[in-house]
Motif scaffolding. Structure first.
Motif, short mmCIF file in Angstrom:
data_model
loop_
_atom_site.label_atom_id
_atom_site.label_comp_id
_atom_site.label_asym_id
_atom_site.label_seq_id
_atom_site.Cartn_x
_atom_site.Cartn_y
_atom_site.Cartn_z
N PHE A 24 7.89 16.97 10.80
CA PHE A 24 8.29 18.32 10.38
C PHE A 24 7.14 19.30 10.52
CE2 PHE A 24 8.04 21.31 6.78
CZ PHE A 24 9.06 22.18 7.14
N VAL A 25 5.95 18.93 10.02
CA VAL A 25 4.80 19.82 10.08
C VAL A 25 4.41 20.10 11.53
CG1 VAL A 25 2.34 20.03 9.53
CG2 VAL A 25 3.93 19.14 7.81
N ILE A 26 4.38 19.05 12.36
CA ILE A 26 4.00 19.22 13.77
C ILE A 26 4.97 20.15 14.49
CG2 ILE A 26 3.82 18.02 15.99
CD1 ILE A 26 2.79 15.56 14.35
N THR A 27 6.27 19.91 14.29
CA THR A 27 7.26 20.72 15.01
C THR A 27 7.35 22.14 14.45
OG1 THR A 27 9.01 19.72 13.62
CG2 THR A 27 8.65 18.77 15.81
N LEU A 28 7.09 22.31 13.15
CA LEU A 28 7.08 23.66 12.59
C LEU A 28 5.92 24.48 13.17
CD1 LEU A 28 8.33 25.67 10.59
CD2 LEU A 28 6.76 24.79 8.84
N ILE A 29 4.75 23.85 13.29
CA ILE A 29 3.60 24.53 13.90
C ILE A 29 3.90 24.87 15.35
CG2 ILE A 29 1.20 24.23 14.63
CD1 ILE A 29 0.81 22.51 12.09
N ALA A 30 4.50 23.91 16.07
CA ALA A 30 4.86 24.15 17.47
C ALA A 30 5.88 25.28 17.59
CB ALA A 30 5.41 22.86 18.10
N GLN A 31 6.85 25.29 16.69
CA GLN A 31 7.84 26.37 16.69
C GLN A 31 7.18 27.72 16.45
OE1 GLN A 31 10.79 26.33 13.47
NE2 GLN A 31 10.68 28.55 13.53
N PHE B 61 6.45 9.74 7.62
CA PHE B 61 6.64 9.86 9.08
C PHE B 61 7.41 11.13 9.42
CE2 PHE B 61 9.38 9.11 12.80
CZ PHE B 61 8.40 8.92 13.77
N PHE B 62 8.53 11.34 8.71
CA PHE B 62 9.33 12.52 9.03
C PHE B 62 8.70 13.81 8.51
CE2 PHE B 62 12.56 9.31 9.87
CZ PHE B 62 13.07 9.78 11.07
N LEU B 63 7.92 13.72 7.44
CA LEU B 63 7.19 14.90 6.97
C LEU B 63 6.15 15.31 8.01
CD1 LEU B 63 6.65 16.97 4.74
CD2 LEU B 63 5.05 15.33 3.71
N ALA B 64 5.47 14.34 8.60
CA ALA B 64 4.48 14.63 9.64
C ALA B 64 5.15 15.27 10.86
CB ALA B 64 3.74 13.36 10.05
N GLY C 160 0.81 -1.21 0.00
CA GLY C 160 0.00 0.00 0.00
C GLY C 160 0.85 1.26 0.00
N PHE C 161 0.21 2.40 -0.25
CA PHE C 161 0.90 3.68 -0.34
C PHE C 161 1.66 4.01 0.95
CE2 PHE C 161 0.98 8.29 0.31
CZ PHE C 161 1.64 8.70 -0.84
N LEU C 162 1.01 3.82 2.09
CA LEU C 162 1.64 4.16 3.37
C LEU C 162 2.87 3.30 3.62
CD1 LEU C 162 -1.45 4.74 5.71
CD2 LEU C 162 0.06 6.45 4.68
N TYR C 163 2.78 2.01 3.29
CA TYR C 163 3.93 1.13 3.50
C TYR C 163 5.09 1.53 2.60
CZ TYR C 163 6.62 -3.17 4.09
OH TYR C 163 7.63 -4.08 4.36
N ARG C 164 4.79 1.88 1.35
CA ARG C 164 5.83 2.21 0.38
C ARG C 164 6.48 3.56 0.66
NH1 ARG C 164 3.59 3.23 -4.26
NH2 ARG C 164 1.41 2.79 -3.78
N ASN C 165 5.76 4.44 1.37
CA ASN C 165 6.27 5.79 1.61
C ASN C 165 6.34 6.14 3.09
OD1 ASN C 165 6.27 6.99 -1.33
ND2 ASN C 165 4.32 5.93 -1.11
N GLY C 166 6.36 5.13 3.94
CA GLY C 166 6.27 5.35 5.38
C GLY C 166 7.38 6.21 5.95
N LEU C 167 8.61 6.02 5.48
CA LEU C 167 9.74 6.76 6.05
C LEU C 167 9.61 8.25 5.79
CD1 LEU C 167 12.38 6.36 7.60
CD2 LEU C 167 13.56 6.15 5.40
N SER C 168 9.35 8.64 4.54
CA SER C 168 9.23 10.06 4.22
C SER C 168 7.98 10.66 4.85
CB SER C 168 9.24 10.29 2.70
OG SER C 168 8.21 9.55 2.08
#
Length: 219
Positions: A20-27, A15-18, A5-13
């Motif tokens: 990034f977004v969470i920590t950028l909002i927190a920053q 995960f870190f993209l999520a 599935g899409f999530l399995y094939r792209n899980g690494l990017s």
């Protein structure tokens, strides 16, 4: 071949993209509050969150980190072409030829620049490092711009004249921020290169096999 599935094939990017977004909002949220505290302390008016996102404080803090990361990755990609570290999972073999050094051969499934050849192939052969250094240059320029804007905001709050960007480049604060970030990135490379000689992480492509000899170079 097993279909994933899409999530399995792209899980690494993803995960870190999520992250990034969470920590950028927190920053952004914490930076907004911290910046407003400083502005009010100096007798100024607090910024709205939307205004803060255009402020020098936010732009400087964000791209200060971006530029050092892109510099680190660009240098790492280029330096690992010719430099070696005996025993490291991050190094090419000391003597054996590597798959990454072979000359590109056009084929049905090859990327289009390989099929096209010429200048396109030349550029594509170095596209990873070129992209990192372009991203570094853009981020460095935005870090400079944001720091300059923030500096002049502080000047105005203190009833002092604004500095030109050339004058600001002569100030130690911008370079202190820059070198502070660069040195932390360089020591992190030293850590992963050297520690992977003696330490292991089962299942990670950044580690040698757990039973590999310490002085075995590469994966």
């Amino acid at each position: 071949m097993k279909k994933h599935g899409f999530l399995y094939r792209n899980g690494l990017s993803l995960f870190f993209l999520a992250l990034f977004v969470i920590t950028l909002i927190a920053q952004a949220l914490t930076g907004w509050k911290e910046n407003n505290q400083e502005i009010i302390k100096e007798g100024g008016s607090a910024l709205t969150f939307a205004a803060y996102l255009h402020s020098g404080h936010f732009i400087s803090a964000t791209f200060e980190n971006f530029q050092s990361e892109f510099l680190q990755m660009g240098l790492y990609v280029v330096m690992t072409i010719g430099l070696r570290q005996i025993g490291s999972a991050e190094s090419k073999s000391l003597d054996e030829p590597e798959e990454v050094d072979r000359e590109p051969v056009p084929s049905k499934d090859a990327p289009w620049p390989v099929k096209k050849g010429g200048l396109w192939l030349k550029l594509y052969s170095h596209s990873l490092s070129i992209t990192f250094f372009v991203l570094f240059s853009i981020s460095w320029a935005l870090h400079l711009y944001g720091s300059w804007i923030e500096h002049n905001d502080e000047q105005r709050l203190s009833n002092l004249p604004a500095d030109s960007i050339t004058q600001f480049l002569g100030e130690p604060d911008f370079w202190f921020q820059t070198f502070q970030n660069w040195q932390s990135e360089f020591i992190s490379i030293v850590a992963i290169v050297f520690l992977s000689v003696y330490l292991r992480q089962k299942g990670s492509p950044e580690s040698k096999p757990v039973d590999a000899p310490h002085m075995e170079t590469g994966k």
